[in-house]
Design an enzyme around this catalytic site. Structure first.
Site, PDB file in Angstrom:
ATOM      1  N   GLU A 223      -7.628  -3.318  43.126  1.00 44.76           N
ATOM      2  CA  GLU A 223      -8.059  -4.609  43.666  1.00 44.76           C
ATOM      3  C   GLU A 223      -7.438  -5.752  42.858  1.00 44.76           C
ATOM      4  O   GLU A 223      -7.360  -5.695  41.634  1.00 44.76           O
ATOM      5  CB  GLU A 223      -9.581  -4.699  43.613  1.00 44.76           C
ATOM      6  N   ARG A 239      -6.893  -5.094  38.950  1.00 44.54           N
ATOM      7  CA  ARG A 239      -7.750  -4.073  38.375  1.00 44.54           C
ATOM      8  C   ARG A 239      -6.886  -2.898  37.936  1.00 44.54           C
ATOM      9  O   ARG A 239      -5.981  -2.483  38.648  1.00 44.54           O
ATOM     10  CB  ARG A 239      -8.776  -3.631  39.414  1.00 44.54           C
ATOM     11  N   ARG A 303     -20.323  -2.837  33.373  1.00 49.85           N
ATOM     12  CA  ARG A 303     -20.277  -4.028  34.213  1.00 49.85           C
ATOM     13  C   ARG A 303     -21.411  -4.958  33.803  1.00 49.85           C
ATOM     14  O   ARG A 303     -22.542  -4.880  34.293  1.00 49.85           O
ATOM     15  CB  ARG A 303     -20.360  -3.633  35.684  1.00 49.85           C
TER      16      ARG A 303
END
Length: 373
Positions: A223, A239, A303
Site C-alpha cells: 500500500e 508500506r 499499530r
C-alpha cells in the site's frame, strides 16, 4: 496558599489546557453504529468548494478484510467540525466493496472514487492461492455535486490490471492531481505466479474519464501514497512487505509516474507494517514554503502511536512531529483545508485500533513545536 503559588497553579493549568486545545479530535465513525460491526480503511479529501468528504469501509458482520463490506461516506461543510449522516456509496449484498481512493479534478470539481471488489467469501489468501471464485476487480464512481450524490460504480479492470496479477488494491488513502492536470491514483498488486507484491500507479489525462496503467515500484512493496515534489518529480511512499525491515520504502519518478526508481528505505519512518499517508502542505512556487506531511503508527512493533511528521526538504528528513494518539492506531489519511488546518482521519481505539475512525484537526504551528523523538 500564597498568591504566587496560586498564580503558578493557574499558569500551569492554562498551559495544560492550551496544549490540549491545540488539537480537536472526534470520532466520525464508531464501531457498532448504523448496523456495522466495524469501520475501517479511512480516506479523506477536501472538495473544490471546501467540503470535507470522509470515506471508509463499513464492515457488516466482523472486522475481517473479507465478507459483507460496503463503501460509506460522511460529508462536512464546516471544515470537519461536524458531519452529516452516513451515506452508502456502494453495497453489493454479501460481497466486498472497499479500498476507497478518491481524487478531485480541480478543473471540473468532479470527485472520482476508485474502489476494489471481490466475492465476499473470497479471502485474500484464497485470491493469492488461485482458489477464489474471482480475482479482485477495480471500479470507479464519481460525484459531480460536491459529493452529495454519486454515480453507480463502473468496472475498469481491463484497462488498469494485467492478466498476470490476482490481488489488487486501490490506495487506500487519496489520489492527487499534478501541476500538469494528470490524475494519479496509488495502488498495489500481487503477481500471481511469484506472489511478489509491488506498488504501482494508474493515470488519467482526461479529467478522470479514462484510466491507464502507470509504472510499478517494487518488489516487496505494498500500500502506498504519492506526492508531487517541488521539482516536478513524483514520490511514492510505500508500506514495506519485508517484515524484517520495519521502515517505509520510497521511490521516485521523473516522467509523471510511467517509470519508478528502485525503492529505498527511509530509516526515519518506522512502521509496524501498516498503511500510511503522505500529503503536500505547501509549495514555495505558490508563495509558501515547500512542506510535506506524513502520518502513520510510528512504532516498530505494534499499530500504535499515531504520529504526523513534517518535512521542509521534500521528504529528505522528517525532523518535526506531533503524536495524535499514543494508544492503538492503524490506517490514516491526511488532507489540508484552505485555511491551512491539517486533517488526519485515522483508525483509533483504546483496546484495539478499530474501535473508531477519528478525525484530528490542528494547525501547523501545533505540529512544528514538537521535535521528533
Amino acid at each position: 496558599m500564597q498568591r504566587s503559588a496560586i498564580l503558578c497553579t493557574l499558569c500551569f493549568a492554562l498551559t495544560v489546557c492550551s496544549a490540549r486545545a491545540d488539537i480537536d479530535q472526534a470520532a466520525v465513525f464508531r464501531a457498532g453504529d448504523d448496523g456495522y460491526h466495524t469501520y475501517r480503511i479511512p480516506s479523506i479529501i477536501v472538495t473544490t468548494k471546501g467540503s470535507v468528504l470522509a470515506f471508509c469501509e463499513g464492515r457488516k458482520n466482523s472486522s475481517r478484510d473479507w465478507g459483507d463490506i460496503d463503501l460509506v461516506l460522511k460529508r462536512s461543510t464546516d471544515g470537519g467540525r461536524t458531519f452529516g449522516a452516513a451515506k452508502v456509496i456502494w453495497d453489493d449484498g454479501p460481497n466486498t466493496c472497499g479500498n476507497p481512493c478518491p481524487v478531485v479534478d480541480r478543473a471540473s470539481g468532479t470527485i472520482w472514487l476508485l474502489m476494489t471488489h471481490n466475492v465476499g467469501e473470497d479471502r485474500e489468501s484464497d485470491i493469492l492461492a488461485g482458489k477464489s471464485r474471482r480475482d479482485r476487480t477495480v471500479w470507479i464512481a464519481h460525484g459531480a455535486d460536491d459529493g452529495q450524490s454519486w454515480s453507480n460504480p463502473v468496472e475498469i479492470t481491463p484497462t488498469i490490471k494485467l492478466p498476470t496479477w490476482n490481488w489488487y488494491a486501490t490506495g487506500p488513502g487519496a489520489g492527487i492531481q499534478l501541476s500538469t492536470g494528470r490524475l494519479v491514483i496509488p495502488c498495489d498488486h500481487v503477481v500471481a505466479a511469484s506472489r511478489v507484491r509491488n506498488s504501482h500507479v494508474i493515470l488519467s489525462d482526461d479529467g478522470g474519464r479514462t484510466w491507464r496503467l502507470g509504472g510499478t515500484a517494487g518488489p516487496d512493496t505494498n500500500e502506498c501514497e504519492v506526492v508531487e515534489l517541488a521539482d516536478g518529480r513524483l514520490m511514492l511512499n510505500m508500506r514495506n512487505a519485508d517484515r524484517a525491515q520495519r521502515t517505509r520504502l520510497v521511490s521516485t519518478s521523473s516522467d509523471g509516474g510511467l517509470t519508478w526508481s528502485k525503492p529505498a528505505r527511509d530509516p526515519a519512518l518506522l512502521e509496524p507494517v501498516c498503511q500510511a499517508s503522505l500529503r503536500r502542505y505547501g509549495l514555495a512556487a505558490d508563495g509558501g514554503r515547500d512542506r510535506l506531511l506524513f502520518s502513520n503508527p510510528a512504532d516498530r512493533d505494534a499499530r500504535r502511536r499515531m504520529t504526523v511528521r513534517l518535512s521542509h526538504d521534500e521528504g529528505e528528513s522528517w525532523p518535526l512531529s506531533k503524536v495524535l494518539h499514543e494508544g492503538p492506531s492503524a490506517y490514516s489519511c491526511l488532507a489540508v483545508l484552505g485555511d491551512g488546518t491539517i486533517l488526519c482521519l485515522y483508525e483509533r481505539g483504546e483496546k484495539n485500533p478499530y474501535e473508531t475512525i477519528t478525525l484530528a484537526r490542528f494547525r501547523l504551528d501545533g505540529l512544528v513545536e514538537q521535535p521528533a523523538p
